[in-house]
Write an enzyme that holds these catalytic residues in place. Structure first.
Site, mmCIF file in Angstrom:
data_model
loop_
_atom_site.group_PDB
_atom_site.id
_atom_site.type_symbol
_atom_site.label_atom_id
_atom_site.label_comp_id
_atom_site.label_asym_id
_atom_site.label_seq_id
_atom_site.Cartn_x
_atom_site.Cartn_y
_atom_site.Cartn_z
ATOM 1 C CG ASP A 167 -54.879 41.789 16.301
ATOM 2 O OD1 ASP A 167 -55.833 41.407 17.140
ATOM 3 O OD2 ASP A 167 -55.113 42.015 15.131
ATOM 4 C CB CYS A 210 -61.136 46.014 25.139
ATOM 5 S SG CYS A 210 -62.313 46.305 26.871
ATOM 6 C CG HIS A 256 -62.185 28.207 21.218
ATOM 7 N ND1 HIS A 256 -62.510 27.486 20.026
ATOM 8 C CD2 HIS A 256 -61.893 29.258 20.803
ATOM 9 C CE1 HIS A 256 -62.252 28.436 18.919
ATOM 10 N NE2 HIS A 256 -62.062 29.516 19.480
#
Ligand code: GLN
Ligand code: ZN
EC number: 2.1.1.14
Length: 765
Positions: A495, A522, A701
């Protein structure tokens, strides 16, 4: 003893709802299975609140996807493409609107105010036939009642619903969404009547748009809407809840004059000015729901300070009219500290997640009623004192360095065109240079290696060897593709914020501190609890290893200070900008170490710069000023020949373009292909951009592979508005979510398109 909770996280303490949703979507479990998980979560939340002593417990704050989408379903405002033919809206239609299906794309999703939560934007127009099509609010109220819990049903208020929607495709952009008020209110009336019939005595309307800048037409819509509902609402106590900022004086006046409304909820964590407004005048006999417990953060409340605010307010509104509440729904904070056995005990004592906040709210309500739990208050005071004096919070050197920044501006000495010239001498790039944004596909194998290294199942040596092999693969691939400025692929990162947070001092990490971002997704924001410093270089080893594998320039890859800040839970004991400057100084050290290690191109990602923009115009300039300044601090110390890139994942920054220019990066790469014309229109309208710029040439995407012609066509569009010598060719964003089978051909076509245009431009000369 009056306590209230605005709303509660839906995912469950261990993200139970997420897993149930995804399993249902994958066809691995039935609708009944999903409903069972949801019902269990709801009942456990209601029971938790009731045993914590909360008086006004919300219902209908649960959602399978999003509360605005739930309202769209309630109103039967389903866009025609989903083929709904009336009747109660079920999972099929509901999830198609949320996520799309094989034949129709999803509805648009956008950020919920300045949070990281995203809602589904209603698409409305003059032809929408509103009908009562989802009885969820009533069903959930009855469900709680059957469990023995009396609740306050919560609805998204009618005016906010309209203000948060957009004109459907084909409807004039100028169409007045508020003109639909008359059409949606009959449905609201039906819902209210049913709730009354079911026994409800309170109802809550969330009208958070009241904190925004609103013109008089919009303000009048509130007055009109609640006047129209007044007779239906009679016999009920009616709470209009606002949150996320203080209320402007006009909005306060409008709110407190609404017909039929008996209670007002305010965010008093962000609302110092609102406290003054209340002191200046509050309607007699009405309830004040005082949101003193922060729903946006994870810090334990300062109970003594809150109690004193509450006591002052009690003096204004009267003893039986003050209700202690949260500043907003607890949806935006983590769920329960109980599931954090690994968190440092001292740090843990400073925190309160949603479950702990219930006790804070109730503890304050009890204290107000003269039943103060002394042990609870003194434990809280002790925790706060320990946080204040803890040596792990304060780092004198960092504070001195941050203080020394004050009063001076930080800019590179030479202007951007001179720098670009110096850099070009060193880098010797072709026109329309090609590059990528940083990450390459993250394979299952790669995730396994990182996981096993973290769990100490493989040695450091083995880990380094695997990552080096991966970098080498990525470097060789980029050379084969003939890309000009390479990246190492970020295989060591899971991340872009966590990776840096883990190496910086002042950060802590929860195991289960998840917050809903959208649908089942989340995020787990790091917790910044102390002064931030960088004990050791963070990326130099990997970047120089990667550079040693190629003679082409290798981009160093960092996350910028504003993005680290905006994607973390931030300390509340100093202003945000202080924390941001500290992070900026840590990143500055890293930038300079990379430069020393021979890295000539360094990218500092600021993916989240725009999302920190305050809701109200009057506060935006200040934010942009320190945010942009923080970015400049990171690279003010490099030589002219070091090329600083930045990257942003969105392009709707037409309104902040001057701030983007003021960041003074040498090259910026930006999302562009999902919103093609929007970004380029800024330049068409005459904004001068002299630095390098790489509007994304294809959408990463989507799994679709763009053709060479298509990419060349896009580049041509850009050339029409931007100078040839500043244009870069790159994808929209990092490639980590894609597969190699998609990435290879897409990049091949991208490079081919750049070469095609280079030769066309050369022969046109
Ligand atoms: N360098 C990051 C990557 O490529 C940027 C990600 C982002 O902008 N969200 O993954
Ligand atoms: Zn991006």
């Amino acid at each position: 003893m009056a306590s209230h909770i605005v709303g509660y996280p839906r995912m469950g303490p261990k993200r139970e709802l997420k897993f149930a949703l995804e399993s249902f979507w994958d066809g691995k479990s039935s609708a009944e299975d999903l409903q069972k998980v949801a019902a269990d979560l709801r009942s456990s939340i209601w029971n938790q609140m009731s045993s914590a002593g909360i008086k006004y417990i919300p219902s209908n704050t649960f959602s399978y996807y999003d509360q605005v989408l739930d309202t769209t379903a309630m109103l039967g405002a389903v866009p025609p493409r989903y083929g709904w033919n009336g009747g109660e809206i079920g999972f099929d239609v509901y999830f198609s609107m949320a996520r799309g299906n094989a034949s129709v794309p999803a509805m648009e999703m956008t950020k919920w105010f300045d949070t990281n939560y995203h809602y589904i934007v209603p698409e409305l127009g003059p032809d929408v036939k509103f009908t009562y099509a989802s009885h969820k609010a009533v069903t959930e109220y009855k469900e709680a009642k059957a469990l023995g819990v009396e609740t306050v049903p919560v609805l998204v208020g009618p005016v906010s619903y309209l203000l948060l929607s957009k004109p459907a495709k084909g409807v004039e952009k100028t169409f007045s969404l508020l003109s639909l008020l008359d059409k949606i209110l009959p449905v609201y009336k039906e819902v209210i009547s049913e709730l009354k019939a079911a026994g409800a005595s309170w109802i809550q309307f969330d009208e958070p748009t009241l904190v925004l800048d609103l013109d008089s037409t919009k303000l009048q819509a509130f007055t009109a809407a609640y006047s129209e509902l007044e007779s239906t609402l009679s016999g009920l106590n009616v709470l209009v809840e606002t949150y996320f900022a203080d209320l402007p004086a006009e909005q306060y006046k409008t709110l407190t004059s609404l017909k039929g409304v008996t209670a007002y909820g305010f965010d008093l964590v962000r609302g110092e000015k609102t406290v003054d407004l209340i002191k200046g005048g509050f309607p007699q006999g009405k309830y004040l729901f005082a949101g003193v417990v922060d729903g946006r953060n994870i810090w334990a409340n300062d109970l003594a300070a809150s109690l004193s605010t509450l006591q002052t307010l009690e003096g204004v509104v009267g003893k039986d009219k003050l209700v202690v509440s949260t500043s907003c729904s607890l949806l935006h904070t983590a769920v329960d500290l109980v599931n954090e056995p690994k968190l440092d005990v001292e740090i843990k004592s400073w925190l309160a997640f949603a479950a702990q906040k219930l006790y804070e709210v109730n503890g304050l309500a009890k204290a107000l009623a003269g039943q103060k739990d002394e042990d609870f208050f003194s434990a809280n005071a002790q925790a706060l004192a320990s946080r204040k004096s803890s040596p792990r919070v304060t780092n004198k050197d960092v504070q001195a360095a941050a203080a020394a920044l004050k009063g001076s501006d930080h800019r590179r000495a030479t202007n951007v065109s001179a720098r670009l010239e110096a850099q070009q001498k060193k880098l010797n790039l072709p026109i329309l240079p090609t590059t990528t944004i940083g990450s390459f596909p993250q394979t299952i194998e790669l995730r396994r290696v990182r996981r096993e290294y973290k769990a100490k199942k493989i040695s450091e040596e083995e880990y380094v060897k695997s990552i080096k092999e991966e970098i080498n693969k990525v470097v060789k691939l980029q050379e084969e593709l003939d890309i000009d400025v390479l990246v190492h692929g970020e295989p060591e990162r899971n991340d872009m914020v966590e990776y840096f947070g883990e190496q910086l001092s002042g950060f802590a990490f929860s195991a289960n501190g998840w917050v809903q971002s959208y649908g089942s997704r989340c995020v787990k924001p790091p917790i910044i609890y102390g002064d931030v410093s960088r004990p050791n270089p963070m990326t130099v080893f990997w970047s120089s290893t990667a550079q040693s594998m190629t003679s082409r320039p290798m981009k160093g890859m960092l996350t910028g200070p504003v993005t680290i800040l905006n994607w973390s839970f931030v300390r509340n004991d100093q202003p945000r900008f202080e924390t941001c400057y500290q992070i900026a100084l840590a990143i500055k050290d890293e930038v300079e170490d990379l430069e020393k290690a021979g890295i000539n191109v360094i990218q500092i990602d600021e993916a989240a710069l725009r999302e920190g923009l305050p809701l109200r115009k009057s506060e935006q300039a200040f934010y942009l000023d320190w945010a942009v300044h923080s970015f400049r601090i990171t690279n003010v110390g490099v030589q002219d020949t070091t090329q600083i890139h930045t990257h942003m994942c969105y392009s709707n920054f037409n309104d902040i373009i001057n701030s983007i220019i003021d960041m003074d990066a040498d090259v910026i790469t930006i999302e562009n292909s999902r919103s093609d014309e929007k970004l380029l229109s800024v330049f068409r309208e005459g904004v001068k951009y002299g630095a390098g710029i790489g509007p994304g040439v294809y959408d990463i995407h989507s799994p679709r592979i763009p053709s060479t012609e298509e990419i060349a066509d896009r580049i041509n569009k850009m050339l029409a508005v931007l100078e040839t010598n500043i244009l870069w060719v790159n994808p929209d964003c990092g490639l980590k979510t894609r597969k190699y089978t998609e990435v290879k051909p897409a990049l091949q076509n991208m490079v081919a398109a750049a070469k095609l245009l280079r030769s066309q431009l050369a022969s046109a000369k």
